[in-house]
Each structure stands twice: as structure tokens, then as C-alpha cells.
Design an enzyme around this catalytic site. Structure first.
Site, PDB file in Angstrom:
ATOM      1  N   LYS A  15       1.483  -1.275  -0.272  1.00 52.04           N
ATOM      2  CA  LYS A  15       0.149   0.129  -0.161  1.00 52.04           C
ATOM      3  C   LYS A  15       0.650   1.154   0.252  1.00 52.04           C
ATOM      4  O   LYS A  15       2.296   1.129   0.497  1.00 52.04           O
ATOM      5  CB  LYS A  15      -1.044  -0.183   0.766  1.00 52.04           C
ATOM      6  CG  LYS A  15      -0.087  -0.154   2.098  1.00 52.04           C
ATOM      7  CD  LYS A  15      -0.195   1.468   2.891  1.00 52.04           C
ATOM      8  CE  LYS A  15       0.588   1.776   4.573  1.00 52.04           C
ATOM      9  NZ  LYS A  15       1.619   2.107   4.400  1.00 52.04           N
ATOM     10  N   ASP A 141      -1.952  -1.350  10.360  1.00 53.70           N
ATOM     11  CA  ASP A 141      -2.923  -1.667   8.707  1.00 53.70           C
ATOM     12  C   ASP A 141      -2.785  -1.891   8.452  1.00 53.70           C
ATOM     13  O   ASP A 141      -3.997  -2.227   6.822  1.00 53.70           O
ATOM     14  CB  ASP A 141      -1.227  -1.290   7.970  1.00 53.70           C
ATOM     15  CG  ASP A 141      -0.290   0.068   7.785  1.00 53.70           C
ATOM     16  OD1 ASP A 141      -0.908   0.788   8.040  1.00 53.70           O
ATOM     17  OD2 ASP A 141       0.685   0.189   7.913  1.00 53.70           O
TER      18      ASP A 141
END
Ligand code: C5P
Length: 300
Positions: A15, A141
Site C-alpha cells: 500500500k 494497517d
């Protein structure tokens, strides 16, 4: 057939954060943030196969991932079976491509992929929200990678999520300076730089601006810039080089130390990558994802 007698594989994407504002330091030392997560095609691969007793991990490429029980992938599998109330027998194969401690969420994505694979293997016993709760207890995350969309706004520690429709795919260049910045150290240094007198700013993220690359470009920022520039002085120069080379958005990835550029014109990414290599960076060409990958039967 017992569920564990089958084998499945899943790509675990990296990401980038298109915006990362650190809003406040909480009493227990954690930070409240506001971020825009975006998954990209640079990915590790996680495969689960029948095991021979307990949970075993095989990390290819001779990469040292530390003690087995501390590994995030193994911890995710252990938590999954604890919640399921039964014992797991499986071998997890991890093929790493995402650099570690680079702000790209590689370890979190591997753990999320493990949870998704196990849920798939066992016939989806946990709804998405339950899987996200388990993931959120393992790492900030992780819930993003379980949320079902490659684009999402995250608040709190990143686990409060608003998923968004994916934007059209864009070319991305990831560049790593060869210096790792552990997340914990980045947060601690940011708190030091801001000082005891720091008062959180209000950050108003206009949600209607998140439906187009051009408006996202105007909202792009990363509060870790100063921390990364202090630790890796070449980063600001590498970012301007990427911008000069045609990137519409150039930022530090997460808490660093890698950086990324998003290119409207994919043809610009190659020459920019060459210049960054000359500066000593490792470079990975990628794209933003229009959907998160799905589990598929494993070969072999
Ligand atoms: O969640 P994760 O394990 O990636 O966080 C690593 C460390 O980074 C935490 O132990 C904490 O010190 C710091 N951190 C923080 N605020 C966050 C996320 C992480 O202070 N929102």
C-alpha cells in the site's frame, strides 16, 4: 475432504498512503491519524498448504524474518484458529517482494492475506467485520487490506475505514533508498520534533475530493516528511526528481523510507526510474489496483 487438505494462494499487495496526517498523540503513545490508503500491484505471495502438526512458515529467498512465534503471519494464523476454537495444521509459504520497514505495509498485507486465505479455506466462518477486528488487534494497517476495496480513508490508527470506489489505474514507481525506517522509530521522532507543546491541528478532509486523481493530488501530503529527510537526506532530492520526471503525486510511502510517484502518463515512469537508480535507489514499477486480489487454488 478436510479443509486443510487443500492449498490456496493469494497475492498480498503493498500500500501507499496518498495522504498521511498525524493528528494527535494518544495517552498510551499511539497516534491518531487521517490517511488515504491505496493498494498497488507490487505484492508478496502467501500460499497455505496442508501441514504436519501446528503452524509452520517457509519464507523463500533466505530472508530472515525472526522467531516464528513473533512473525505477523504466524500470529495471524494462530489468532484465526484461537477464534475458531480449534487447532490449525498448515504450512504457510511466503514469497517476499515488498521491501520491509519501507512504509509499504508488506508485513501487514501478508498477515491480512493469511487471514483471508484461512477464512476462504474454512468456508468463510468469519464475516468481513470480524476478520477486520482480528486484523486490527495485530497491526494498524491490516484492516485496510481486509476492507474489500483498494482505496480507503482511514482514521484513528487506520482501522476506522471508509472504503471508496477504486480510481482508474495509474502507473506507480516505488523507489527505496536502501535505508529502513522502523514505524515505531518514525512515530517517536515525529513526536520529539513536534515537542511537548504540540497541539493537534484540525484536519478537514473533503470526502467529495477523493473521487478523482486530480483532486487527490491536491490533498496529497505526508507528515513524516521531516522525519524521513532528517534520517535519509537524499529523499527530498529524489522526490523532486520524480516530480520533475512527470509524477502527478510524489510522497514518502507511509512512515518511510521508500517514496512513490504516481504518473498520469505511464511512459514517464521508465525514465524517472532510471534517474532514481542512478541516485542509488532500488526501483519497482507498479500500478495502482482497481480491485484487491482474490484467493485461488495453489499449484504444486
Ligand atoms: O501498528 P504497527 O504494529 O505497525 O505499529 C508499530 C509501532 O508504531 C507501534 O508500536 C507504535 O509505537 C507506533 N504507532 C503509533 N501510532 C500509530 C501506529 C503505530 O504510534 N497509529
Amino acid at each position: 475432504m478436510r479443509p486443510e487438505s487443500r492449498a490456496f494462494t493469494l497475492e498480498a499487495p503493498a500500500k501507499i498512503n496518498l495522504r498521511l496526517r498525524i493528528l494527535a498523540r494518544e495517552r498510551l503513545g499511539f497516534h491518531s491519524l487521517e490517511t488515504v490508503f491505496c493498494a498497488i500491484s507490487l505484492a508478496d505471495t502467501v500460499t497455505i498448504r496442508p501441514g504436519e502438526g501446528g503452524i509452520d512458515l517457509d519464507v523463500g529467498g533466505g530472508i530472515d524474518t525472526g522467531p516464528l512465534e513473533r512473525n505477523l503471519v504466524v500470529r495471524a494464523a494462530t489468532r484465526f484458529y484461537d477464534e475458531l476454537g480449534r487447532r490449525g495444521d498448515l504450512r504457510i509459504e511466503l514469497r517476499k517482494r515488498i521491501p520491509s520497514s519501507a512504509g509499504l505495509g508488506g508485513g501487514s498485507s501478508d498477515a491480512a492475506a493469511t487471514l483471508r486465505l484461512l477464512n476462504h479455506l474454512h468456508g468463510e466462518p468469519f464475516p468481513r467485520e470480524a476478520l477486520m477486528r482480528i486484523g486490527g488487534q495485530l497491526g494498524s494497517d491490516i484492516p485496510f487490506f481486509l476492507g474489500g476495496s483498494p482505496l480507503a480513508v482511514g482514521w484513528s490508527r487506520g482501522e476506522r475505514l471508509l472504503t471508496l470506489p477504486a480510481l482508474p489505474e495509474r502507473a506507480v514507481l516505488i523507489a527505496h533508498p536502501g535505508v529502513a525506517i522502523p514505524t515505531r522509530e518514525a512515530f517517536e521522532r515525529l513526536a520529539e520534533l513536534r515537542g511537548a507543546e504540540y497541539r493537534p491541528e484540525a484536519s478537514v478532509l473533503p470526502l467529495e475530493g477523493l473521487g478523482a486523481w486530480s483532486t487527490l493530488a491536491a490533498l496529497a501530503c505526508n507528515d513524516f516528511d521531516a522525519v524521513a529527510a532528517e534520517r535519509i537526506p537524499i529523499i527530498p532530492r529524489a522526490c523532486s526528481l520524480m516530480r520533475g520526471g512527470g509524477a502527478e503525486i510524489t510522497l514518502l510511502a507511509g512512515s518511510g523510507g521508500s517514496i512513490f510517484g504516481i504518473f498520469r502518463d505511464a511512459a514517464d515512469a521508465g525514465p524517472a526510474g532510471e534517474q532514481l537508480r542512478e541516485l542509488g535507489f532500488s526501483v519497482w514499477p507498479a500500478t495502482t489496483l482497481s480491485q484487491l486480489p482474490s484467493p485461488r487454488p495453489a499449484e504444486g
